[in-house]
Design a protein around this motif. Structure first.
Motif, PDB file in Angstrom:
ATOM      1  N   GLU A 275       0.837  -1.201   0.000  1.00 29.29           N
ATOM      2  CA  GLU A 275       0.000   0.000   0.000  1.00 29.29           C
ATOM      3  C   GLU A 275       0.872   1.252   0.000  1.00 29.29           C
ATOM      4  O   GLU A 275       0.581   2.232  -0.710  1.00 29.29           O
ATOM      5  CB  GLU A 275      -0.915   0.005   1.220  1.00 29.29           C
ATOM      6  CG  GLU A 275      -2.090  -0.942   1.151  1.00 29.29           C
ATOM      7  CD  GLU A 275      -3.030  -0.759   2.329  1.00 29.29           C
ATOM      8  OE1 GLU A 275      -2.778   0.142   3.160  1.00 29.29           O
ATOM      9  OE2 GLU A 275      -4.018  -1.506   2.425  1.00 29.29           O
ATOM     10  N   ALA A 276       1.935   1.222   0.806  1.00 30.78           N
ATOM     11  CA  ALA A 276       2.832   2.382   0.876  1.00 30.78           C
ATOM     12  C   ALA A 276       3.472   2.648  -0.478  1.00 30.78           C
ATOM     13  O   ALA A 276       3.612   3.804  -0.899  1.00 30.78           O
ATOM     14  CB  ALA A 276       3.901   2.147   1.937  1.00 30.78           C
ATOM     15  N   ALA A 277       3.864   1.581  -1.174  1.00 30.18           N
ATOM     16  CA  ALA A 277       4.469   1.752  -2.496  1.00 30.18           C
ATOM     17  C   ALA A 277       3.459   2.351  -3.465  1.00 30.18           C
ATOM     18  O   ALA A 277       3.791   3.255  -4.245  1.00 30.18           O
ATOM     19  CB  ALA A 277       4.971   0.410  -3.012  1.00 30.18           C
ATOM     20  N   ALA A 278       2.232   1.868  -3.420  1.00 31.68           N
ATOM     21  CA  ALA A 278       1.198   2.399  -4.312  1.00 31.68           C
ATOM     22  C   ALA A 278       0.888   3.852  -4.004  1.00 31.68           C
ATOM     23  O   ALA A 278       0.486   4.604  -4.895  1.00 31.68           O
ATOM     24  CB  ALA A 278      -0.065   1.546  -4.185  1.00 31.68           C
ATOM     25  N   LYS A 279       1.095   4.256  -2.749  1.00 33.83           N
ATOM     26  CA  LYS A 279       0.821   5.636  -2.322  1.00 33.83           C
ATOM     27  C   LYS A 279       2.031   6.546  -2.525  1.00 33.83           C
ATOM     28  O   LYS A 279       1.977   7.744  -2.248  1.00 33.83           O
ATOM     29  CB  LYS A 279       0.413   5.631  -0.839  1.00 33.83           C
ATOM     30  CG  LYS A 279      -0.017   6.961  -0.263  1.00 33.83           C
ATOM     31  CD  LYS A 279      -1.282   7.502  -0.895  1.00 33.83           C
ATOM     32  CE  LYS A 279      -1.699   8.800  -0.243  1.00 33.83           C
ATOM     33  NZ  LYS A 279      -2.864   9.422  -0.902  1.00 33.83           N
ATOM     34  N   ASN A 280       3.129   5.986  -3.025  1.00 33.57           N
ATOM     35  CA  ASN A 280       4.381   6.740  -3.224  1.00 33.57           C
ATOM     36  C   ASN A 280       4.965   7.266  -1.909  1.00 33.57           C
ATOM     37  O   ASN A 280       5.518   8.362  -1.855  1.00 33.57           O
ATOM     38  CB  ASN A 280       4.175   7.900  -4.200  1.00 33.57           C
ATOM     39  CG  ASN A 280       3.900   7.415  -5.604  1.00 33.57           C
ATOM     40  OD1 ASN A 280       4.506   6.451  -6.068  1.00 33.57           O
ATOM     41  ND2 ASN A 280       2.959   8.068  -6.282  1.00 33.57           N
ATOM     42  N   VAL A 281       4.803   6.469  -0.847  1.00 39.13           N
ATOM     43  CA  VAL A 281       5.450   6.799   0.421  1.00 39.13           C
ATOM     44  C   VAL A 281       6.957   6.677   0.249  1.00 39.13           C
ATOM     45  O   VAL A 281       7.449   5.818  -0.488  1.00 39.13           O
ATOM     46  CB  VAL A 281       4.951   5.839   1.529  1.00 39.13           C
ATOM     47  CG1 VAL A 281       5.726   6.044   2.821  1.00 39.13           C
ATOM     48  CG2 VAL A 281       3.456   6.050   1.768  1.00 39.13           C
ATOM     49  N   HIS A 312      10.171  -2.110  -4.093  1.00 41.07           N
ATOM     50  CA  HIS A 312       9.193  -1.066  -4.388  1.00 41.07           C
ATOM     51  C   HIS A 312       9.730   0.332  -4.079  1.00 41.07           C
ATOM     52  O   HIS A 312       8.963   1.290  -3.960  1.00 41.07           O
ATOM     53  CB  HIS A 312       7.905  -1.323  -3.612  1.00 41.07           C
ATOM     54  CG  HIS A 312       7.120  -2.497  -4.141  1.00 41.07           C
ATOM     55  ND1 HIS A 312       7.434  -3.802  -3.822  1.00 41.07           N
ATOM     56  CD2 HIS A 312       6.069  -2.556  -4.992  1.00 41.07           C
ATOM     57  CE1 HIS A 312       6.602  -4.617  -4.435  1.00 41.07           C
ATOM     58  NE2 HIS A 312       5.764  -3.902  -5.155  1.00 41.07           N
ATOM     59  N   GLY A 313      11.040   0.437  -3.946  1.00 38.13           N
ATOM     60  CA  GLY A 313      11.654   1.758  -3.823  1.00 38.13           C
ATOM     61  C   GLY A 313      11.725   2.317  -2.427  1.00 38.13           C
ATOM     62  O   GLY A 313      12.023   3.509  -2.257  1.00 38.13           O
ATOM     63  N   LEU A 314      11.482   1.512  -1.391  1.00 40.00           N
ATOM     64  CA  LEU A 314      11.374   2.009  -0.022  1.00 40.00           C
ATOM     65  C   LEU A 314      12.520   1.530   0.858  1.00 40.00           C
ATOM     66  O   LEU A 314      12.972   0.389   0.743  1.00 40.00           O
ATOM     67  CB  LEU A 314      10.063   1.525   0.607  1.00 40.00           C
ATOM     68  CG  LEU A 314       8.775   2.028  -0.031  1.00 40.00           C
ATOM     69  CD1 LEU A 314       7.613   1.136   0.380  1.00 40.00           C
ATOM     70  CD2 LEU A 314       8.509   3.459   0.377  1.00 40.00           C
ATOM     71  N   ARG A 315      12.944   2.387   1.768  1.00 43.19           N
ATOM     72  CA  ARG A 315      13.881   1.984   2.809  1.00 43.19           C
ATOM     73  C   ARG A 315      13.108   1.773   4.104  1.00 43.19           C
ATOM     74  O   ARG A 315      12.047   2.349   4.323  1.00 43.19           O
ATOM     75  CB  ARG A 315      14.976   3.024   3.003  1.00 43.19           C
ATOM     76  CG  ARG A 315      15.823   3.204   1.753  1.00 43.19           C
ATOM     77  CD  ARG A 315      17.272   3.430   2.081  1.00 43.19           C
ATOM     78  NE  ARG A 315      17.880   2.270   2.726  1.00 43.19           N
ATOM     79  CZ  ARG A 315      19.119   2.255   3.191  1.00 43.19           C
ATOM     80  NH1 ARG A 315      19.875   3.330   3.077  1.00 43.19           N
ATOM     81  NH2 ARG A 315      19.622   1.182   3.762  1.00 43.19           N
ATOM     82  N   VAL A 316      13.679   0.923   4.993  1.00 44.35           N
ATOM     83  CA  VAL A 316      12.984   0.499   6.200  1.00 44.35           C
ATOM     84  C   VAL A 316      13.847   0.772   7.423  1.00 44.35           C
ATOM     85  O   VAL A 316      15.013   0.363   7.465  1.00 44.35           O
ATOM     86  CB  VAL A 316      12.652  -1.008   6.148  1.00 44.35           C
ATOM     87  CG1 VAL A 316      11.953  -1.452   7.435  1.00 44.35           C
ATOM     88  CG2 VAL A 316      11.795  -1.327   4.936  1.00 44.35           C
ATOM     89  N   VAL A 317      13.274   1.435   8.420  1.00 40.78           N
ATOM     90  CA  VAL A 317      13.870   1.499   9.755  1.00 40.78           C
ATOM     91  C   VAL A 317      13.156   0.447  10.595  1.00 40.78           C
ATOM     92  O   VAL A 317      11.941   0.464  10.728  1.00 40.78           O
ATOM     93  CB  VAL A 317      13.695   2.889  10.386  1.00 40.78           C
ATOM     94  CG1 VAL A 317      14.269   2.904  11.799  1.00 40.78           C
ATOM     95  CG2 VAL A 317      14.354   3.967   9.542  1.00 40.78           C
TER      96      VAL A 317
END
Length: 889
Positions: A275-281, A312-317
């Motif tokens: 969902e975050a990827a689809a929302k461009n988070v 999906h282009g996201l980094r994670v803490v």
């Protein structure tokens, strides 16, 4: 055609210029539909620049040619985001060591540094396959691709011909190409952290209406902390949480979201990632537990979390993170479980432990130590201390870096980044499990085979101040945050207590500080004016580099007048001043200098509960100041090194011994000769008559010794008979050694020319699964090994590194004429250290190499023996040295 074995070690998660992530991997035959879809999104202009002609569609033959490769002579790599191809690069071998290279990047992803990443990884694959040169033809108007080749840092030649720009790139890594790569890595990873710490909006997924739930706490702390952007709660069953509007999912939130806090059960996290990827988070803060800390299934779940996020282009803490904090009033971000946020300051704090995070923040706040930013990474599945150091290096709001580490996932990268950062900003680290080598359950790291001294040496080599406890870290940080660095180790002590003054002096001697001035202590009821005068005099003394002020009172007084006196006396000091002011720990209000916003600034005087603690903090800072002031040194260049010949030797050996082996003496001597290391030849003998014949050929003045591994470095030296000058002496030596050390065939007797007098030392290297190559030095002998008197470094070594290694072992005085001995040629030892370091750095198949004994004398360092063990290299162990890739924790 069918695919040859797929080179999985080429796969990499990468961070692009804007801080977003992508997946890089070799192209596969089942990428045909993905390639066609990608090509349909590329503009006609970009297609023209790639093929030098209109090329609207790919034919079936084109698709097959691009996707069906052999990963040797024809290599293709793609970048994907959300499983969609955004770029493709390839090389085709046109000669034995030469290949043509080309790229195509989707227009919407141009300008993100994609071409540079592809070039780095294609070059690494090409080097593995024996390619040494890339050639490329580029249209002059394709300025972006021209820039990629020109700015790669490789040796580039070429020119303009027939309407195109022709490039030739020598793709062997150079100092310049490595600097270019690390600079790009630094900017990209710093940008990815910046996106986490400077969000314009935050959504909390799993924001419960129950006050005792994690999600509700995050919403509450964000709102009460004064976050300057909108806060969104995501809860499918609530209309509002803590006064914040709630939405059914991230996709229902009407505005943009920069940071998503994920506080849902572990099994639901990946759904939120999509969902975050689809929302461009831009980034995820996962506070959910139930991952690697729970065992095998949790570890799989954690790996999948990172895989999906990066794809999906996201980094994670996180996961299992406490949160992130940014005290900058432009953000006022408290995306954490801690209701306590320290004041604004110049200290950046990275903490791996989620459990300790709240305690740490409360302790920092109680000391009055201001923070710029704080990150608790929990299981450190993605964002790590390395990433934060990349960010803090350029962050103007951060002057001091604190690291609470439970493990170090990539020590090589840590060393590289910390070395660079420490030159400009001090770094203080606590490493839990330092002596037990313990690692928390949620952390995935390679097992190190090196001793703890080698790990400590890595920190010291990088200029990192390693301390044992959190309190010690904060003790040191108080000096660094508010006081200047000292110019030396001469300490002045002022106080109104003889006993406490002596305690400070004892601590100074214990920690290597010199007590320059310790005047008679004042009476306990010293006046503020007298103390101010004495402190000012001490601060102004050219023979003093740092000052400790001790003030205690037998009476129940607040000491405000005395504190103001101390503050006045130290206001313009260019030397560090610390106090034991009424036993206060932290920065007392009267000793605090503040800016217009009331934030404590440089010049505030820190206080400690006891003077010995203050002195120990000063001593750590003094050692750091000395390290920072030392020349960085240079890495020597050796024209006589033949790396290609060495690689060919090892390749031939591993062809015959695919699982690895110890090199024969002749092969070992040939390999080391490629690096300018001359090992004295030994002559194996199986009988005394044979020993006599060999000795006569050598002209006598020889030694007879047992070369079997179990006899090496015997403390009684009973395995060696020296100074044999005639046949009768050889026969006597043979008889005696046979009786002493056993059967000559088991002892493996050898005859060797006698070396001159000298001090026996050991120069060695090994390939560690965690650290990569390690080099160490020590004096030869069992006692040295038992006492751990060895110096360690991570290559490449500068001349300063090598010099320090020789001098920091406790037995070093034996090399410099101790007790009337010879002063050996230390430069020859340092030369051997550089050469063995270069061997270890260049060739990971060298699992270990030990030069022993090396007889260091006044005019030479004779390598009398050596042993080299080789084996197949872990192809994934060093791929981050010449290409950018995210660690897989």
């Amino acid at each position: 055609m069918t695919d040859l074995p797929y080179p999985a070690h080429w796969e990499a998660d990468v961070v692009l210029r804007d801080g977003g992530t992508a997946v890089l991997r070799p192209i596969r035959s089942d990428d045909d539909d993905r390639l066609v879809a990608f090509y349909s999104r590329v503009s006609e202009q970009s297609k023209y620049l790639r093929f030098f002609a209109p090329y609207p569609k790919l034919s079936r033959r084109d698709v097959d040619r691009f996707t069906q490769v052999d990963h040797i002579d024809r290599v293709g790599m793609i970048l994907t985001v959300a499983d969609e191809m955004i770029a493709v690069g390839r090389y085709d071998r046109v000669a034995e060591d030469e290949a043509e290279v080309a790229f195509l990047v989707e227009d919407s992803h141009q300008g993100r540094g994609v071409g540079s990443v592809l070039l780095e990884h294609l070059a690494q694959a090409a080097r593995e396959n024996g390619v040494r040169k890339f050639i490329a033809e580029v249209l002059p108007e394709n300025r972006k691709m021209v820039t990629v080749f020109k700015d790669a840092g490789y040796n580039v030649s070429g020119g303009f011909e027939d309407g195109v720009v022709q490039f030739e790139l020598e793709i062997e890594p150079t100092d310049t190409s490595i600097r270019v790569m690390t600079a790009r890595e630094h900017r990209a990873e710093a940008r990815s952290v910046e996106r986490i710490l400077t969000p314009s909006s935050v959504a909390v997924v799993g924001a419960s209406r129950s006050r005792d739930k994690v999600g509700a706490a995050f919403v509450r702390n964000l709102v009460l902390g004064g976050f300057t952007g909108p806060v969104y709660a995501v809860n499918p069953t609530a209309r509002a949480v803590a006064g914040v509007p709630a939405y059914g999912s991230l996709l229902d939130v009407p505005g943009e979201i920069d940071l998503a806090v994920v506080a849902v059960p572990a099994e639901s996290v990946n759904e939120v990632v999509l969902e975050a990827a689809a929302k461009n988070v831009h980034a995820l803060l996962v506070v959910s537990s139930g991952f690697a800390e729970t065992g095998r299934e949790g570890k799989k779940r954690q790996h999948e979390l990172v895989r999906v996020a990066h794809a999906h282009g996201l980094r994670v803490v996180g996961p299992a993170a406490l949160g992130v904090i940014n005290t900058d009033p432009a953000y006022a971000l408290n995306a954490s479980l801690s209701p306590v946020v320290p004041a604004r300051g110049k200290v950046g704090f990275f903490c791996q432990s989620g459990a300790l995070g709240t305690v740490i923040l409360q302790t920092v706040a109680s000391r009055g130590l201001g923070l710029s930013t704080f990150v608790s990474a929990g299981n450190r599945a993605d964002v790590s201390g390395n990433d934060l150091m990349q960010y803090w290096e350029e962050d103007a709001a951060t002057d001091v870096v604190l690291l609470y580490l439970e493990s170090v996932g990539n020590p090589r990268k840590f060393n590289r980044i910390a070395r660079r950062l420490s030159v400009a900003k001090p770094v203080v680290a606590v490493r839990s499990g330092r002596f037990t080598q313990g690692v928390p359950l949620g952390h995935s790291v390679h097992a190190a085979s090196v001793p703890q001294a080698a790990v400590d040496a890595m920190f010291a080599q990088a200029g990192v101040m390693l301390v044992d406890t959190l309190d010690q870290m904060l003790d040191v940080a108080q000096v660094l945050a508010y006081q200047p660095l000292p110019d030396g180790s001469r300490l002045g002590i002022v106080g109104n207590s003889d006993a406490l003054g002596m305690l400070a002096a004892d601590a100074a001697v214990e920690t290597g500080m010199a007590v320059a001035r310790q005047p008679a202590a004042f009476l306990s009821d010293v006046s503020a004016e007298d103390l101010e005068r004495a402190v000012a005099e001490m601060v102004g003394d050219d023979g003093v580099d740092a000052v400790v002020v001790v003030y205690v009172s037998p009476l129940d007084v607040d000491g405000t007048e005395v504190a103001h006196a101390i503050a006045r006396a130290t206001a313009d000091s260019v030397k560090p001043v610390v106090t034991t002011f009424l036993g206060t720990q932290g920065v007392p209000e009267p000793l605090r200098r503040v800016d217009e916003q009331g934030v404590a600034v440089h010049g505030s005087v820190p206080s400690y509960a006891s003077p010995d603690v203050a002195v120990r903090a000063l001593a750590k800072v003094t050692r750091y100041a000395e390290w920072r002031a030392r020349p960085r040194g240079r890495i020597p260049v050796y024209e006589d090194v033949d790396t290609e010949r060495a690689r060919a030797i090892i390749e031939n050996v591993l062809t015959d011994h695919p699982k690895g082996t110890v090199l024969s003496e002749s092969c070992m001597r040939e390999l080391l000769a490629c690096y300018g290391i001359d090992v004295w030849q030994t002559h194996p003998v199986s009988s005394v008559d044979e020993a006599v014949v060999v000795a006569e050929k050598l002209g006598w003045d020889v030694v007879l010794k047992g070369a079997a591994p179990h006899l090496r470095q015997r403390p009684d030296l009973a395995d060696v008979w020296r100074n044999i000058a005639a046949e009768d002496e050889m026969r006597s030596a043979w008889t005696t050694l046979s009786a002493t050390i056993g059967d000559p065939s088991e002892a493996r007797f050898v005859v060797q020319k006698m070396a001159g007098q000298g001090v026996p030392v050991v120069v060695a290297c090994a390939e560690d699964p965690m650290f990569g190559p390690i080099v160490w030095f020590g004096l030869a002998g069992v006692a040295t090994e038992l006492l751990g008197d060895q110096a360690f470094r991570i290559p490449p070594l500068t001349d300063v590194d090598a010099s320090n290694m020789v001098r920091e072992v406790r037995a070093a005085p034996l090399l410099f004429g101790h007790s009337g001995g010879d002063h050996v040629d230390v430069g020859r030892i340092e030369d051997l250290l550089h050469r063995i370091s270069r061997l270890a750095y260049d060739i990971p198949e060298v699992l270990s190499a030990e030069l022993t004994p090396v007889l260091a004398g006044p005019t030479e360092a004779a390598v009398l023996g050596a042993a080299v063990r080789v084996g197949p290299a872990d192809l994934g162990s060093r791929t981050d040295w010449f290409v950018r890739r995210l660690d897989h924790h």
